[in-house]
Design a protein around this motif. Structure first.
Motif, short mmCIF file in Angstrom:
data_model
loop_
_atom_site.label_atom_id
_atom_site.label_comp_id
_atom_site.label_asym_id
_atom_site.label_seq_id
_atom_site.Cartn_x
_atom_site.Cartn_y
_atom_site.Cartn_z
N SER A 128 -39.78 -69.10 -17.66
CA SER A 128 -38.37 -69.25 -17.33
C SER A 128 -37.95 -70.70 -17.57
O SER A 128 -38.67 -71.62 -17.22
CB SER A 128 -38.11 -68.89 -15.86
N LEU A 172 -31.17 -66.10 -23.41
CA LEU A 172 -30.38 -66.39 -22.22
C LEU A 172 -30.14 -65.12 -21.41
O LEU A 172 -29.98 -64.04 -21.96
CB LEU A 172 -29.05 -67.02 -22.60
N TRP A 226 -30.39 -77.96 -20.60
CA TRP A 226 -29.61 -79.12 -20.18
C TRP A 226 -29.42 -80.04 -21.37
O TRP A 226 -30.13 -79.96 -22.37
CB TRP A 226 -30.30 -79.89 -19.06
N ASN A 272 -31.29 -64.27 -5.47
CA ASN A 272 -32.16 -64.58 -6.62
C ASN A 272 -33.51 -63.89 -6.50
O ASN A 272 -34.53 -64.43 -6.92
CB ASN A 272 -32.35 -66.09 -6.75
N GLU A 298 -34.42 -73.64 -17.91
CA GLU A 298 -33.01 -73.95 -17.73
C GLU A 298 -32.62 -74.99 -18.76
O GLU A 298 -33.33 -75.98 -18.94
CB GLU A 298 -32.74 -74.46 -16.31
N LYS A 344 -25.36 -72.69 -10.83
CA LYS A 344 -26.45 -72.51 -9.86
C LYS A 344 -26.94 -73.86 -9.34
O LYS A 344 -27.27 -74.00 -8.17
CB LYS A 344 -27.61 -71.76 -10.53
N LYS A 345 -27.00 -74.86 -10.23
CA LYS A 345 -27.50 -76.16 -9.81
C LYS A 345 -26.61 -76.77 -8.74
O LYS A 345 -27.10 -77.29 -7.74
CB LYS A 345 -27.57 -77.08 -11.03
N TYR A 370 -23.74 -74.02 -22.98
CA TYR A 370 -24.98 -73.38 -22.54
C TYR A 370 -25.76 -74.22 -21.53
O TYR A 370 -26.80 -73.78 -21.05
CB TYR A 370 -25.88 -73.08 -23.75
N ASN A 371 -25.28 -75.43 -21.24
CA ASN A 371 -25.98 -76.26 -20.25
C ASN A 371 -25.99 -75.57 -18.90
O ASN A 371 -25.00 -74.96 -18.48
CB ASN A 371 -25.31 -77.64 -20.15
N HIS A 372 -27.10 -75.70 -18.21
CA HIS A 372 -27.30 -75.14 -16.87
C HIS A 372 -27.38 -73.62 -16.88
O HIS A 372 -27.20 -72.98 -15.85
CB HIS A 372 -26.21 -75.60 -15.89
N THR A 373 -27.66 -73.02 -18.04
CA THR A 373 -27.90 -71.58 -18.08
C THR A 373 -29.41 -71.34 -18.12
O THR A 373 -30.18 -72.20 -18.56
CB THR A 373 -27.26 -70.93 -19.31
N ARG A 374 -29.81 -70.18 -17.65
CA ARG A 374 -31.24 -69.85 -17.58
C ARG A 374 -31.62 -68.83 -18.64
O ARG A 374 -30.77 -68.07 -19.11
CB ARG A 374 -31.58 -69.30 -16.20
#
Length: 718
Positions: free
Chosen positions: A67, A100, A71, A456, A69, A199-200, A79-83
């Motif tokens: 997994s 993603l 940045w 989560n 994330e 999420k962050k 797409y920053n901060h997507t998992r």
């Protein structure tokens, strides 16, 4: 040239601090870095950082299926901060392919753009958390089950939710009327109704409140309520439901629990124009190509013809007993041919488009008519017997009378009254929840039950370690449901495993995931069952349909509203968009477009901007003159839902495709395992015959599954 690791940092971390880094350097990375460092040139630092990213990946053990994330992207900052999940690692270029989770797509990034990635699983697994009952899903069904269990005295209940929010397919988006964005999962002017953004930021906020993930992931984001305080500081809060937004079946004689709760709580509602949420008769129609209003006599003629088609289809449906593989489209085609000959007319041009839109909205919401089964209308009481053969139905005089009645109804429903919910005012008509479904229902259930919710927590497996496999025990046995108080002290032999490595031991499980999740459409949410679900249940899961109903919500400055401000339903012949004028319900500057298949399914390949532009093009066309008079305004914000690609719903709600019937809902309702003592009960709109496709169905089934669980403990129900 020698290389000093302490001169370089990745994500602010000094590499020299990790002893395993030096081992990595000795293992062969050192020479590669020194070779690049010796070449002084424009791109050398980027090359060195790439190598350091490779080293960090080596040190941390990054590999396929980890997994991550994202940045630090500049060209693709959205797409920053997507998992996501690592699909492949290219050690030569330092790039990875990441799938993603939301939006569901693959991108390629450098290793130095990985802020967080999972380590290989530790040999020692954390101890399982114990409870009496584990509920999978924190939507309307799961929270209704939790609330009922509390009322019945069942303690030690844990609710697991895969998203980073509660509510499921109920999602209320809050923003202020002066343009300041607010609400859950807010990120600039973007919002993800499927809970994949910010999420962050939420984690930082929760840590300050003492609700960080070190307490088992119990981040209880209250959905829409989280952003209301911020929005109030910047202007009046305006809310739009991106999932469920109507209370249906208010006519039910045996009670409709959500409607009764709305009356008890005194929430504000507005009546749906014409009584139904997607009514095409009590709507003002405009030609999106000319910008002119369509003559109401043409709309009346189409509805009269549709009534004759309906009468013929109901008659044909009665003749299909035992033939579930017949579709609504087949019945409609036959009815059109029959009525066309009787009326000696052929539907062409714009009138054909209008007719198709009317018929699609009458029977197909989340499915096309050729994918909607005859069971939907077989046996219905229409009161239309013989209409298809009555020549006086549909003649010019009759059409004129219908048009006059439609005009009167349009005038009556303009500027709908916002009122406190009650039975007397509005009768059996659908009610629009004005202030949001989430604060009305979801917040109420949370405040009432105060359940232990773990966010989560995506469930990957449900394992019954002591299944009773005896051919003598049958579902029909009375003893099956009787239960015993001794079960309170029985072994907690059902293990619920999550994708983050955590596990929960319990005595019983209530599974409230959507039909799309039961179908295992996404590897991020699919559940493995041990022992496997019964063959009949698996076949039924595959047989039933999970369709798509998406929305586009456009927000304009109040002064820029260019459509009729007080008319609830605004339609055009274009098949894609059915406009609900939220401005008429007091939500200033808001207009919502319902979108059904096949168009709603086509969004997978389109960006939000593309979808919004298509919606705006139709809306501009319908009111071209008014739009220009307002100075060609643009929306302040546009929100697009994608329930069909949300891994924790994989669709909007269920439907009956050809080959299925209402009995399949009862099969889906049966507990697991098939033989012996029940350990897993199921709930959700897909298994409720009383509230199929609706919130009240999810609520009712959640209550029912909780009562069945309580019976296993020997609790007597009133």
């Amino acid at each position: 040239m020698s290389f000093t690791p302490k001169l370089w940092k990745i994500n602010g971390e000094t590499l020299e601090a990790d002893r395993s880094l030096l081992e990595a350097l000795r293992a062969g990375f050192k020479s590669a870095i020194e070779d690049r460092a010796e070449k002084i040139g424009k791109n050398e630092r980027e090359d060195i950082n790439t190598s350091l990213g490779l080293i960090m990946a080596y040190v941390r053990g990054i590999s396929v299926d980890n997994s991550v994330e994202i940045w630090g992207l500049k060209k693709a900052a959205r797409y920053n901060h997507t998992r996501g999940i690592v699909k492949s690692v290219d050690n030569k270029t330092g790039r990875l392919e990441v799938e993603l989770i939301e939006p569901h797509k693959n991108i390629r990034v450098r290793m130095e753009n990985l802020l967080v990635f999972s380590r290989p699983p530790e040999p020692k697994k954390p101890a399982a958390i114990e409870a009496r009952v584990v509920i999978i899903g924190a939507g309307a069904a799961g929270l209704a089950a939790a609330n009922t269990l509390k009322e019945l005295g069942v303690k030690s209940v844990i609710v697991l939710e895969g998203r980073d929010r509660v509510g499921g397919r109920i999602y209320t988006h809050s923003f202020s009327s002066n343009g300041v964005h607010a609400g859950p999962q807010a990120n600039g002017n973007k919002i993800s109704p499927n809970g994949a953004a910010a999420k962050k930021k939420n984690r930082r906020r929760n840590k300050k409140k003492g609700n960080a993930n070190d307490n088992g992931g119990r981040e209880q984001d209250q959905g829409s309520s989280a952003g209301d305080a911020k929005a109030k500081k910047n202007g009046a809060v305006v809310k739009a439901d991106l999932g469920a937004n109507y209370i249906h079946k208010c006519w039910a004689k045996d009670g409709q629990p959500v409607f009764e709760l709305a009356i008890k709580k005194g929430i504000r509602v507005g009546l749906a124009a014409g009584g139904r949420f997607a009514n095409t008769e009590c709507a003002r129609w405009y030609d999106h190509k000319t910008g002119k209003a369509i003559d109401i006599h043409q709309i009346a003629r189409c509805h009269v013809r549709n009534t004759k088609h309906h009468a013929r289809m109901s008659k044909l449906a009665m003749a299909t007993t035992g033939m579930d593989d017949v579709s609504i489209q087949q019945l409609l085609t036959s009815a059109e041919e029959y009525v066309g000959k009787r009326m000696n007319e052929k539907i062409e041009g714009r009138e054909r488009d209008i007719h198709q839109k009317i018929t699609s909205r009458q029977w197909g919401y989340v499915s096309t008519l050729d994918d909607t089964g005859v069971a939907l209308i077989r046996g219905e009481k229409t009161g239309l017997e013989g209409y298809e053969d009555m020549d006086e139905i549909g003649n010019p005089i009759h059409v004129m009378q219908v048009a006059r009645r439609m005009q009167e109804q349009l005038d009556e429903t303009d500027n709908p009254k916002i009122h406190v919910c009650e039975k007397e005012f509005g009768g059996g008509q659908d009610r629009l929840v004005v202030d949001g479904y989430h604060p009305f229902l979801i917040d109420h259930l949370i405040q009432s039950a105060k359940p232990d919710i773990r966010l989560n927590k995506s469930v990957s497996k449900v394992e019954i370690t002591d299944p009773l496999n005896t051919s003598e025990a049958k579902i029909s046995d009375n003893a099956y449901w009787s239960g015993s108080k001794e079960n309170l002290s029985r072994a907690r032999s059902v293990i619920v495993r999550c994708r983050d490595g955590s596990s929960f031991r319990c005595q019983y499980v209530i599974c409230t995931v959507s039909l799309g999740v039961l179908k295992c459409r996404s590897k991020f949410s699919s559940i493995e069952w041990q022992p496997p679900l019964a063959n009949l249940k698996r076949e039924t899961i595959e047989k039933l349909g999970m369709g798509t109903h998406n929305k586009v919500v456009l927000r304009f400055a109040e002064k820029d509203v260019f459509w009729p401000t007080t008319t609830p339903q605004l339609l055009c012949p274009d098949a894609r968009f059915h406009f609900l004028n939220l401005n008429a319900y007091g939500k200033k500057g808001l207009i919502l477009a319902h979108v059904w298949p096949p168009q709603a399914d086509e969004w997978v390949t389109k960006s939000d901007d593309k979808v919004i532009e298509e919606c705006m093009r139709i809306l501009r066309g319908m009111f071209a003159k008014q739009y220009r008079a307002k100075g060609n305004p643009k929306p302040i914000e546009g929100v697009v839902t994608r329930w069909n690609t949300d891994p924790f719903s994989m669709g909007s709600y269920s439907y009956l495709p050809p080959g299925s019937n209402w009995n399949d809902l009862q099969i889906l309702n049966l507990p697991h395992p098939e033989i012996g003592e029940p350990r897993v009960f199921f709930a959700g709109e897909a298994i409720s015959a009383k509230g199929f496709q609706c919130v009240d169905g999810a609520f009712e089934s959640g209550v029912r599954s909780a009562m069945a669980t309580a019976q296993c403990y020997g609790i007597k129900l009133e």
